[in-house]
Motif scaffolding. Structure first.
Motif, short mmCIF file in Angstrom:
data_model
loop_
_atom_site.label_atom_id
_atom_site.label_comp_id
_atom_site.label_asym_id
_atom_site.label_seq_id
_atom_site.Cartn_x
_atom_site.Cartn_y
_atom_site.Cartn_z
N ALA A 171 -34.59 1.10 59.80
CA ALA A 171 -36.02 0.90 60.02
C ALA A 171 -36.45 1.57 61.33
O ALA A 171 -37.46 2.27 61.38
N CYS A 172 -35.65 1.39 62.40
CA CYS A 172 -35.97 2.02 63.69
C CYS A 172 -36.01 3.54 63.55
O CYS A 172 -36.93 4.20 64.07
N ARG A 173 -35.04 4.09 62.84
CA ARG A 173 -34.98 5.54 62.66
C ARG A 173 -36.19 6.05 61.87
O ARG A 173 -36.82 7.05 62.24
N ILE A 174 -36.56 5.33 60.82
CA ILE A 174 -37.70 5.76 59.99
C ILE A 174 -39.02 5.64 60.76
O ILE A 174 -39.86 6.55 60.72
N TYR A 175 -39.19 4.54 61.48
CA TYR A 175 -40.40 4.40 62.30
C TYR A 175 -40.46 5.51 63.35
O TYR A 175 -41.53 6.03 63.65
N SER A 176 -39.31 5.88 63.91
CA SER A 176 -39.27 6.95 64.91
C SER A 176 -39.74 8.27 64.31
O SER A 176 -40.45 9.03 64.98
N LEU A 177 -39.34 8.53 63.07
CA LEU A 177 -39.81 9.75 62.40
C LEU A 177 -41.33 9.74 62.25
O LEU A 177 -42.00 10.75 62.46
N GLY A 178 -41.87 8.58 61.88
CA GLY A 178 -43.33 8.45 61.76
C GLY A 178 -44.04 8.65 63.08
O GLY A 178 -45.07 9.30 63.16
N LEU A 237 -49.45 0.83 64.97
CA LEU A 237 -48.70 0.14 63.91
C LEU A 237 -47.22 0.52 63.92
O LEU A 237 -46.35 -0.34 63.79
N LEU A 238 -46.95 1.80 64.07
CA LEU A 238 -45.56 2.27 64.08
C LEU A 238 -44.78 1.70 65.28
O LEU A 238 -43.65 1.24 65.13
N TYR A 239 -45.39 1.74 66.46
CA TYR A 239 -44.72 1.18 67.64
C TYR A 239 -44.51 -0.32 67.48
O TYR A 239 -43.45 -0.85 67.84
N ALA A 240 -45.51 -1.03 66.97
CA ALA A 240 -45.37 -2.48 66.79
C ALA A 240 -44.25 -2.79 65.80
O ALA A 240 -43.45 -3.70 66.03
N ASN A 241 -44.18 -2.04 64.72
CA ASN A 241 -43.14 -2.28 63.73
C ASN A 241 -41.76 -1.95 64.27
O ASN A 241 -40.79 -2.67 64.04
N ARG A 242 -41.66 -0.83 65.00
CA ARG A 242 -40.35 -0.48 65.56
C ARG A 242 -39.94 -1.49 66.62
O ARG A 242 -38.76 -1.83 66.74
N SER A 243 -40.91 -2.02 67.35
CA SER A 243 -40.62 -3.08 68.31
C SER A 243 -39.97 -4.26 67.62
O SER A 243 -38.96 -4.80 68.08
N GLN A 244 -40.52 -4.66 66.49
CA GLN A 244 -39.96 -5.79 65.75
C GLN A 244 -38.54 -5.49 65.26
O GLN A 244 -37.67 -6.35 65.30
N ALA A 245 -38.30 -4.26 64.82
CA ALA A 245 -36.97 -3.88 64.36
C ALA A 245 -35.98 -3.91 65.52
O ALA A 245 -34.84 -4.38 65.37
N PHE A 246 -36.39 -3.42 66.69
CA PHE A 246 -35.52 -3.49 67.87
C PHE A 246 -35.23 -4.95 68.23
O PHE A 246 -34.10 -5.30 68.59
N MET A 247 -36.23 -5.79 68.13
CA MET A 247 -36.05 -7.21 68.44
C MET A 247 -35.05 -7.84 67.48
O MET A 247 -34.25 -8.69 67.88
N ALA A 248 -35.08 -7.43 66.22
CA ALA A 248 -34.18 -8.01 65.21
C ALA A 248 -32.71 -7.72 65.52
O ALA A 248 -31.83 -8.49 65.12
#
Length: 180
Positions: free
Chosen positions: A66-73, A95-106
């Motif tokens: 998820a982090c990798r995919i959000y980074s591509l976006g 949206l992309l930063y917020a989602n990647r933030s959540q993935a990093f938190m996970a």
């Protein structure tokens, strides 16, 4: 080969004494009317698809993917030509930063989660309570309780009456009281 959506035409602007801006007629714009800014719809669709794919990976608990995919976006949104509307880029990025933030938190990567939450807030302060919550949560998990409290207060100011923000704010306040 250049496409219309890949070109930029500099329009001569004029400002009158009342600070009103207008476009002067030119060979590229004979009417002098402001031209619509071209936006590449394929790029917008690709960015949206990457966000959806990242969300799917997150739901499957594939947090690294998820982090990798959000980074591509994020990279694709940041690579938009400078003449495209900055508001469009900010809407995609928050949206992309917020989602990647959540993935990093996970995965317990609190510093990266914090950096992305802050980037999301930089793109959109108002109406972005999840990013404010994520910033507060990352700071709390890193033991930076005073900063977490301040971040959550700001989030409540900008995010309105969000129950998650209020709940985390209460947790942080209680932790600060125990520390004293």
């Amino acid at each position: 080969m250049s496409r219309e959506s890949d070109t930029f035409v500099l329009l001569p602007l004029s400002v009158d004494s009342e600070l009103s801006v207008s476009v002067k007629p030119s060979p590229h714009n004979p009417t002098g009317l402001a031209a619509e800014v071209p936006v590449n719809p394929k790029r917008s669709a690709a960015i949206a698809k990457l966000r959806t794919s990242g969300n799917d990976a997150y739901k499957k608990k594939q947090f690294q993917d998820a982090c990798r995919i959000y980074s591509l976006g994020i990279d694709m949104a940041l690579a938009r030509p400078a003449w495209e509307p900055s508001g469009l880029v900010k809407d995609e990025l928050y949206l992309l930063y917020a989602n990647r933030s959540q993935a990093f938190m996970a995965i317990g990567n609190w510093p990266e989660g914090l950096a992305d939450a802050e980037a999301s807030i930089d793109c959109k302060k108002v109406g972005n309570p999840k990013a404010h919550w994520r910033k507060g949560k990352c700071l709390k998990e890193m033991g930076r309780l005073e900063e977490a409290r301040d971040a959550l207060e700001l989030g409540l100011e900008y995010g309105g009456d969000d129950s998650d923000l209020k709940s985390l704010y209460k947790e942080v306040q209680e932790a600060l009281e125990k520390r004293r």
